[in-house]
Write an enzyme that holds these catalytic residues in place. Structure first.
Site, PDB file in Angstrom:
ATOM      1  N   HIS A 212      21.870  -6.154   0.021  1.00 12.35           N
ATOM      2  CA  HIS A 212      21.051  -5.130  -0.637  1.00 12.35           C
ATOM      3  C   HIS A 212      20.015  -4.512   0.284  1.00 12.35           C
ATOM      4  O   HIS A 212      19.612  -3.370   0.094  1.00 12.35           O
ATOM      5  CB  HIS A 212      20.426  -5.694  -1.902  1.00 12.35           C
ATOM      6  N   ARG A 319      20.486   1.066 -10.235  1.00 16.93           N
ATOM      7  CA  ARG A 319      20.144  -0.361 -10.138  1.00 16.93           C
ATOM      8  C   ARG A 319      18.698  -0.503 -10.602  1.00 16.93           C
ATOM      9  O   ARG A 319      17.804   0.093 -10.001  1.00 16.93           O
ATOM     10  CB  ARG A 319      20.284  -0.842  -8.690  1.00 16.93           C
ATOM     11  N   ARG A 354      22.184   0.337 -15.186  1.00 20.81           N
ATOM     12  CA  ARG A 354      22.663  -1.044 -15.206  1.00 20.81           C
ATOM     13  C   ARG A 354      21.503  -1.963 -15.572  1.00 20.81           C
ATOM     14  O   ARG A 354      20.395  -1.790 -15.069  1.00 20.81           O
ATOM     15  CB  ARG A 354      23.215  -1.419 -13.825  1.00 20.81           C
ATOM     16  N   GLU A 456      33.147  -7.071 -10.785  1.00 19.00           N
ATOM     17  CA  GLU A 456      32.727  -7.485  -9.443  1.00 19.00           C
ATOM     18  C   GLU A 456      32.914  -8.978  -9.213  1.00 19.00           C
ATOM     19  O   GLU A 456      32.601  -9.509  -8.160  1.00 19.00           O
ATOM     20  CB  GLU A 456      31.284  -7.056  -9.178  1.00 19.00           C
ATOM     21  N   ASN A 479      31.435  -4.437  -3.602  1.00 19.00           N
ATOM     22  CA  ASN A 479      30.638  -5.288  -2.702  1.00 19.00           C
ATOM     23  C   ASN A 479      30.749  -6.755  -3.123  1.00 19.00           C
ATOM     24  O   ASN A 479      31.123  -7.623  -2.333  1.00 19.00           O
ATOM     25  CB  ASN A 479      29.151  -4.893  -2.746  1.00 19.00           C
ATOM     26  N   ASP A 480      30.413  -7.005  -4.386  1.00 22.27           N
ATOM     27  CA  ASP A 480      30.479  -8.394  -4.838  1.00 22.27           C
ATOM     28  C   ASP A 480      31.919  -8.851  -5.012  1.00 22.27           C
ATOM     29  O   ASP A 480      32.231 -10.021  -4.787  1.00 22.27           O
ATOM     30  CB  ASP A 480      29.703  -8.562  -6.148  1.00 22.27           C
ATOM     31  N   ARG A 490      27.686 -11.533   1.512  1.00 21.81           N
ATOM     32  CA  ARG A 490      27.564 -10.150   1.970  1.00 21.81           C
ATOM     33  C   ARG A 490      26.295  -9.878   2.777  1.00 21.81           C
ATOM     34  O   ARG A 490      26.209  -8.902   3.504  1.00 21.81           O
ATOM     35  CB  ARG A 490      27.628  -9.187   0.774  1.00 21.81           C
ATOM     36  N   CYS A 527      31.754   1.912  -7.610  1.00 27.38           N
ATOM     37  CA  CYS A 527      30.392   2.189  -7.143  1.00 27.38           C
ATOM     38  C   CYS A 527      29.941   1.247  -6.025  1.00 27.38           C
ATOM     39  O   CYS A 527      28.765   1.237  -5.674  1.00 27.38           O
ATOM     40  CB  CYS A 527      29.411   2.142  -8.298  1.00 27.38           C
TER      41      CYS A 527
HETATM   42  C1  PEP Z   1      28.752  -4.123  -6.091  1.00 30.18           C
HETATM   43  O1  PEP Z   1      28.671  -5.347  -6.127  1.00 30.18           O
HETATM   44  O2  PEP Z   1      29.678  -3.517  -5.527  1.00 30.18           O
HETATM   45  C2  PEP Z   1      27.708  -3.304  -6.725  1.00 30.18           C
HETATM   46  C3  PEP Z   1      27.806  -1.999  -6.816  1.00 30.18           C
HETATM   47  O3  PEP Z   1      26.586  -3.962  -7.173  1.00 30.18           O
HETATM   48  P1  PEP Z   1      25.399  -4.430  -6.194  1.00 30.18           P
HETATM   49  O4  PEP Z   1      25.697  -3.903  -4.817  1.00 30.18           O
HETATM   50  O5  PEP Z   1      24.143  -3.915  -6.759  1.00 30.18           O
HETATM   51  O6  PEP Z   1      25.488  -5.913  -6.271  1.00 30.18           O
HETATM   52 MG    MG Z   2      27.194  -6.230  -7.454  1.00 32.59          MG
END
Ligand code: PEP
Ligand code: MG
Length: 597
Positions: A212, A319, A354, A456, A479-480, A490, A527
C-alpha cells in the site's frame, strides 16, 4: 530481518560527498533531485528551537508534567486490563510495568533534562534526540532482547512528545519544502501524511512494489524507490539525492555528469506526460469500436483533482482506510459523511466506496485497540472480518456511506470476503444502519446502493459462483489475489521479484471468478494494480473485462493502449495465453502482442 542503522559506517561527516548509486524497486515513475529529509522509523517529527537560559526550569517542568500525564495514562491502561482475557491482560501489564519503569528516573528522562539544561533544547526535541541516541547505542549491541526494548523506549518517547505538544503530531510536518523523504520504512499511514506540496519524492529500505505504500506514492505522483538495501547507512542530512522511480535507482550526491543525464531524462519524461494529457478528453475505445469504462482508485481525498484531470469515469475503488489511519480514535458518522460526501460530489460519475480494509500491512491504531498485530495479520482479522468483529463501527460506516449516497451514484464494496456468510452478515448490518437512519428521520438514498464483493482471496475466487448469488457486483483485487494465491507478501522487498500476476494460477482464478460473475449477470470490474499497467490491458480486455479501475495517473497510458488495440485480436491472444502453463511463456506471448498491436 531488521537492518541496523549506522549512518556513519561508510562515510565520515567531513568527507567530500561522493556519488553513491543504490538500486531498489522503482515503485512510482519519474526522476527527481533534491535535498534529503531523513526520517528514522518510529520517530515523530518535532520542531526544534533554542530556549532562553532563564526558561530552563520552565522547560524541565513542562517535561515533568508530560511524564506525570504519561504515568496517569499508564494507570488507566492498567485499569483496562481488568476486563480483558487473562493472556492479553498479562501481556499488557508486562508492557505497562516496563513503561512505568522508564517513566521513573530513567536514562531517557535524565538525558532529556540534561539536554534542556546544557544545550538549551526545547523539551520535545530533547526527548527526540535522547531516543535517537539510546536507539543507536542499543542497536550497536546486536542483542535480540535489547533490540525489542528500542521499540518500547520509542513508544514512551512518542507518548511524552504527544503529551508535550498536547495535539496529535502530524508526521512530516517539519519537512522543508522540496525535500525527498528517506526512511528505513514508510508505512501506508506515514505515506498518507506526505504532502506533495512539500515532499517531491521518497525512498526507503523496506517495502515491496505492490504494497500500500507503493500504491500511495504512485497515487500522489511522487517518484519513489523502495527496498533500497543499505540506504540509511549511506545517506546523511545535507546530502542531495536523485530518485529515479522509473528504473528503481537512488543516487546519493550525484556527480555533474549523472545530473545532466538525469535532467535530460526528466525533461523527456515530462514531455511524454504532457503528450498523455491530451488523452483526457478522448474516449477509451478500441480500434474495432468497443468502448470501455476507465475509473479511478482513490486512497486520499486530495487525489480528486487528479481524478478530474485524468478524465476518469468515476471512482471504481474508494479505499476508506485514510479515514482511520494515523489517529488514535475512530471517526464518527458526521466526520465520515463529510469526507465521503465531498468525494461523491467531486467525482464525475459513480463512486464505489469500500468499507474499511484495516489489517495486514494497513494497521490503524483506532481499530486495533487492545489487539496485538497478530490478531489483525494478513491472515487474521483483516477487512470485512475486522469490521464484522466490530459491528458498531461497521454500522456507523454504513450510515455515513448511505448518507453520502444521497449526493450521487454510490455502490458499497466489501473487502477480503471469503464466504457467502460474510456477505449475509454484512448485509444484515447494512439493514440495521438503514433502520437507525429511518428512526432518526434521515433521508435515505433511493435506491439503496448495491453491495458488491471484492474477489481477492483465492477461496472467494473459487467460490465465485456462490458469491455471485449474494453479490450485486464483483471487483477483482489482483493485488491480494496474487499475494494469497502465490503466498508472496506484497509489501516485502525480499520476495518482490516473485510477485507475478501472470502466474497461471492467478490468471485462472481471475478468469473463473469473472466468468462466474458474468454468468450471473452482475457487473465485474478489476481494480488491482494490474488494471493500471498497460502491459496487462490486452489480456484483461481479452478476458472480458470492460470496467477497469486504476490510479488516476495510469488512466492516460491505459487509454492510449486501448485506443491502439483491436479487441478481436486481444481476445484471441487471451485465449492462447490461458492455454499456457508457464508464466514465462505467458509473459512472452503478452509482450509480443503488445509489441505488435
Ligand atoms: C487488491 O487487493 O487488489 C485491491 C484492490 O485492494 P488493496 O490493494 O486495497 O488491498
Ligand atoms: Mg486488497
Amino acid at each position: 530481518m531488521k537492518k541496523k542503522v549506522d549512518k556513519n559506517a561508510t562515510r565520515k561527516p567531513n568527507d567530500a560527498p561522493k556519488e553513491i548509486v543504490l538500486n531498489g524497486l522503482g515503485v512510482s515513475p519519474g526522476i527527481i533531485i533534491g535535498p534529503v529529509y531523513i526520517r528514522e522509523q518510529g520517530t515523530i517529527d518535532v520542531s526544534e528551537h533554542t530556549i532562553n537560559p532563564e526558561d530552563i526550569e520552565k522547560e524541565c517542568s513542562r517535561l515533568g508534567d508530560a511524564v506525570e500525564r504519561a504515568r496517569r495514562q499508564m494507570a488507566r491502561l492498567r485499569n483496562k486490563t481488568k476486563n480483558m482475557p487473562a493472556t492479553a491482560a498479562d501481556e499488557l501489564c508486562f508492557l505497562v510495568d516496563a513503561y512505568e519503569q522508564m517513566l521513573r528516573d530513567s536514562r531517557l528522562i535524565r538525558g532529556a533534562e540534561k539536554r534542556i539544561a546544557d544545550r538549551l533544547m526545547n523539551a520535545e526535541a530533547a526527548v527526540q534526540a535522547e531516543i535517537s541516541d539510546i536507539a543507536a547505542a542499543f542497536a550497536a549491541m546486536e542483542d535480540v532482547y535489547i533490540a525489542k526494548r528500542i521499540d518500547d523506549i520509542r513508544e514512551v518517547g512518542r507518548r511524552l512528545i504527544l503529551n508535550l505538544t498536547r495535539t496529535p503530531v502530524k508526521p512530516f510536518a517539519a519537512v522543508p519544502p522540496g525535500s525527498i523523504v528517506i526512511s528505513d520504512e514508510l508505512t501506508p499511514a506515514d505515506t498518507a501524511q506526505l504532502n506533495p506540496e512539500r515532499v517531491i519524492g521518497a525512498a526507503a529500505e523496506l517495502g515491496g512494489a505492490e504494497g500500500h505504500t507503493a500504491i500511495m506514492v504512485r497515487a500522489l505522483g511522487l517518484p519513489s524507490v523502495l527496498g533500497v538495501t543499505d540506504l540509511m547507512r549511506n545517506i546523511k542530512s545535507g546530502d542531495t539525492v536523485l530518485i529515479d522511480g522509473t528504473v528503481g535507482r537512488v543516487v546519493i550526491n550525484p556527480e555533474k555528469k549523472t545530473l545532466s543525464v538525469a535532467i535530460h531524462q526528466q525533461k523527456e519524461y515530462l514531455k511524454q506526460a504532457g503528450r498523455l494529457e491530451r488523452m483526457r478528453d478522448l474516449p477509451a475505445i478500441t480500434r474495432d469500436d468497443i468502448e470501455l469504462e476507465l475509473q479511478a482508485n482513490v486512497e486520499l481525498p486530495i487525489e480528486m483533482t487528479m481524478v478530474k484531470q485524468a478524465g476518469a469515469a468515476g471512482v471504481g475503488l474508494l479505499r476508506t482506510e485514510f479515514l482511520f489511519m494515523g489517529r488514535e480514535d475512530v471517526p464518527d458518522e458526521e466526520e465520515q459523511y463529510a469526507q465521503l460526501s465531498q468525494i461523491v460530489k467531486a467525482a464525475n460519475g459513480p463512486v464505489t466506496i469500500r468499507t474499511v480494509d484495516i489489517g495486514g500491512e494497513k494497521p490503524a491504531e483506532a481499530l486495533l485497540k487492545g489487539m496485538g498485530t497478530k490478531a489483525t495479520s494478513a491472515l487474521g482479522l483483516r477487512g470485512i472480518r475486522l469490521s464484522l468483529a466490530q459491528p458498531k463501527i461497521l454500522e456507523t460506516q454504513f450510515c455515513a456511506i448511505l448518507r453520502a449516497a444521497c449526493h450521487g451514484n454510490v455502490r458499497i464494496l466489501l473487502p477480503m470476503v471469503s464466504s457467502t456468510s460474510e456477505m449475509h452478515r454484512a448485509r444484515a448490518h447494512l439493514k440495521k444502519a438503514i433502520t437507525k437512519l429511518k428512526r432518526r428521520k434521515v433521508v435515505l438514498p433511493d435506491p439503496i446502493p448495491p453491495v458488491g464483493c471484492m474477489i481477492e482471496v483465492p477461496g472467494a475466487a473459487l467460490a465465485a459462483d456462490a458469491l455471485a448469488q449474494v453479490s450485486d457486483f464483483f471487483a477483482i483485487g489482483s493485488n491480494d489475489l496474487t499475494m494469497y494465491t502465490l503466498a508472496i507478501d506484497r509489501g516485502n522487498e525480499y520476495v518482490a521479484e516473485l510477485f507475478d500476476p501472470l502466474h497461471p494460477a492467478v490468471l485462472r482464478l481471475i478468469q473463473f471468478a469473472s466468468e462466474a460473475g458474468r454468468r450471473m449477470g452482475i457487473p465485474v470490474s478489476i481494480c488491482g494494480e494490474m488494471a493500471g499497467d498497460p502491459r496487462y490491458t490486452a489480456l484483461l480486455l481479452g478476458l472480458g473485462f470492460r470496467e477497469l479501475s486504476m490510479s488516476a495517473r495510469s488512466i492516460p497510458r491505459v487509454k492510449q493502449r486501448i485506443r491502439e488495440m483491436d479487441m478481436t485480436a486481444a481476445s484471441r491472444r487471451a485465449g492462447l495465453i490461458m492455454d499456457q502453463v508457464d508464466s514465462g511463456r505467458i509473459a512472452t506471448l503478452l509482450d509480443d502482442f503488445n509489441g505488435l498491436a
